[in-house]
Design an enzyme around this catalytic site. Structure first.
Site, PDB file in Angstrom:
ATOM      1  N   CYS A  70       1.562   2.833   3.456  1.00  0.00           N
ATOM      2  CA  CYS A  70       1.826   1.900   4.565  1.00  0.00           C
ATOM      3  C   CYS A  70       2.726   2.521   5.629  1.00  0.00           C
ATOM      4  CB  CYS A  70       2.501   0.650   4.025  1.00  0.00           C
ATOM      5  SG  CYS A  70       2.991  -0.489   5.339  1.00  0.00           S
TER       6      CYS A  70
ATOM      7  N   CYS B  88       0.853  -1.187   0.000  1.00  0.00           N
ATOM      8  CA  CYS B  88       0.000   0.000   0.000  1.00  0.00           C
ATOM      9  C   CYS B  88       0.890   1.239   0.000  1.00  0.00           C
ATOM     10  CB  CYS B  88      -0.896  -0.014   1.234  1.00  0.00           C
ATOM     11  SG  CYS B  88      -1.728  -1.601   1.473  1.00  0.00           S
TER      12      CYS B  88
END
Ligand code: SF4
Length: 356
Positions: free
Chosen positions: A104, A101
């Protein structure tokens, strides 16, 4: 179209997620890993793509951003373990994820070859055995559900053998981003423990038919399901998107648990809202969602001071984007918002957020 994950810029171009791999994107790719599963490509939604496809905005590193935003390292008594609160620990079983992601909070370490060795696991189990005040182990990483069912089963057996460990909690994105991994073998590995699963999902389009099937298999196996989401500018920072997400979760037997304020990870300021914007959204949700569908809006205080609800009791505005935050022990910390424009509360969008 391939069913393989997109693992670099060329893959993202091949899979139609990027027009070209520019020099700036190459620079991003050198710093932060790339992975988007076929399941997430198939979701075919801009709010999903933006979570996994890199942009040059990641090259903007703000002074307040940190390598280790929630201070895991400062509370690590043995490699692979974080012991921040008295009664629970985080066990970093692997550094690998099915997706990477772009926001993250562990983006500096995820993707490294960090699956624990037997010797490291022995040291962790020995620490847990020596600390009977620990009642809960949170398996995270990376994503613990990328471990094979056989490996996971062995770990669960060893954890079950510690009589003071009452709960094993998983933090995972797998049921949504790689639902094919929720197999009978995996469910068998979970049997016999009091297991909670906290599923990370941020956008209603992630709840594909396959993801809903994986959640149903877990729920039918008796695994209590909770969710955690990250408040992300441009992806889910509006009341309609969050309402659709939380309603979708409740429909699929997942209790919305946490809505995280986006952590101060390096190169993520374009995703970060202000705390005031998050509080406005939460007030709007209270007006249109059942209480069981409303998560707690929380901040992990930078530096490892723990998680706090962003209610008036814990967050006091000092003006100009500066906040005074009180942690779980009553200590006070400073926090600075990014320099974004405040919400336009006169727009149709803003009016949507103001009802309570
Ligand atoms: S799945 Fe979780 S740990 Fe892995 S990259 Fe995404 S936010 Fe980070």
């Amino acid at each position: 179209m391939t069913s393989r994950a997109s693992e670099n810029l060329s893959d993202l171009v091949r899979d139609g997620r990027l027009p070209e791999a520019t020099a700036e994107l190459e620079e991003v790719a050198q710093q932060f890993r790339i992975r988007m599963t076929a399941a997430m490509r198939d979701a075919a939604d801009p709010g999903v793509d933006a979570q996994f496809v890199p942009t040059p905005a990641e090259l903007t590193i703000r002074p307040e951003e940190l390598h280790d935003p929630i201070g895991d390292d400062a509370y690590s008594p043995v490699h692979g373990l974080t012991h921040r609160y008295p009664d629970r620990v985080i066990l970093h079983s692997t550094q690998t994820c099915e997706v990477y992601c772009r926001f993250c909070f562990r983006r500096e370490t995820v993707g490294e070859d960090g699956t624990l060795t037997e010797a490291e696991l022995d040291a962790i189990l020995s620490y847990l055995a020596d600390h009977p005040q620990i009642h809960e182990v949170i398996l995270t990483g990376g994503d613990p559900l990328v471990l094979s069912p056989r490996r996971l089963g062995r770990l669960m057996t060893r954890l079950r053998a510690l009589p003071h460990l009452e709960v094993i909690r998983f933090h995972t994105r797998v049921p949504v981003v790689a639902p094919h991994r929720i197999t009978p073998e995996l469910l068998e590995a979970l049997r016999g423990s009091t297991t909670y699963m906290v599923v990370h999902t941020n956008h209603p389009a992630e709840l594909t038919e396959e993801a809903r099937g994986a959640l149903a298999r877990l729920a039918d196996a008796g695994v209590p399901l909770l969710s955690q989401s990250v408040l992300l500018r441009g992806i889910n920072d509006d009341a309609d998107t969050l309402t659709a997400l939380f309603r979708g979760l409740i429909r699929n037997r997942v209790k919305p648990y946490y809505l995280h304020h986006c952590d101060l990870a390096r190169g993520t300021s374009h995703f970060r809202t202000t705390i005031a914007e998050g509080q406005t959204l939460m007030a709007a949700l209270r007006g249109q969602l059942s209480g069981i569908a409303i998560p707690t809006y929380v901040l992990d205080i930078p530096g490892g001071y723990g998680k706090v609800p962003l209610t008036a009791d814990y967050a006091q505005s000092l003006g100009a984007g500066r906040w005074r935050i009180t942690d779980w022990q009553g200590n006070v910390h400073d926090y600075h918002d990014p320099d974004h424009q405040p919400l336009d509360t006169n727009s149709e969008h803003g009016q949507n957020k103001s009802g309570t």
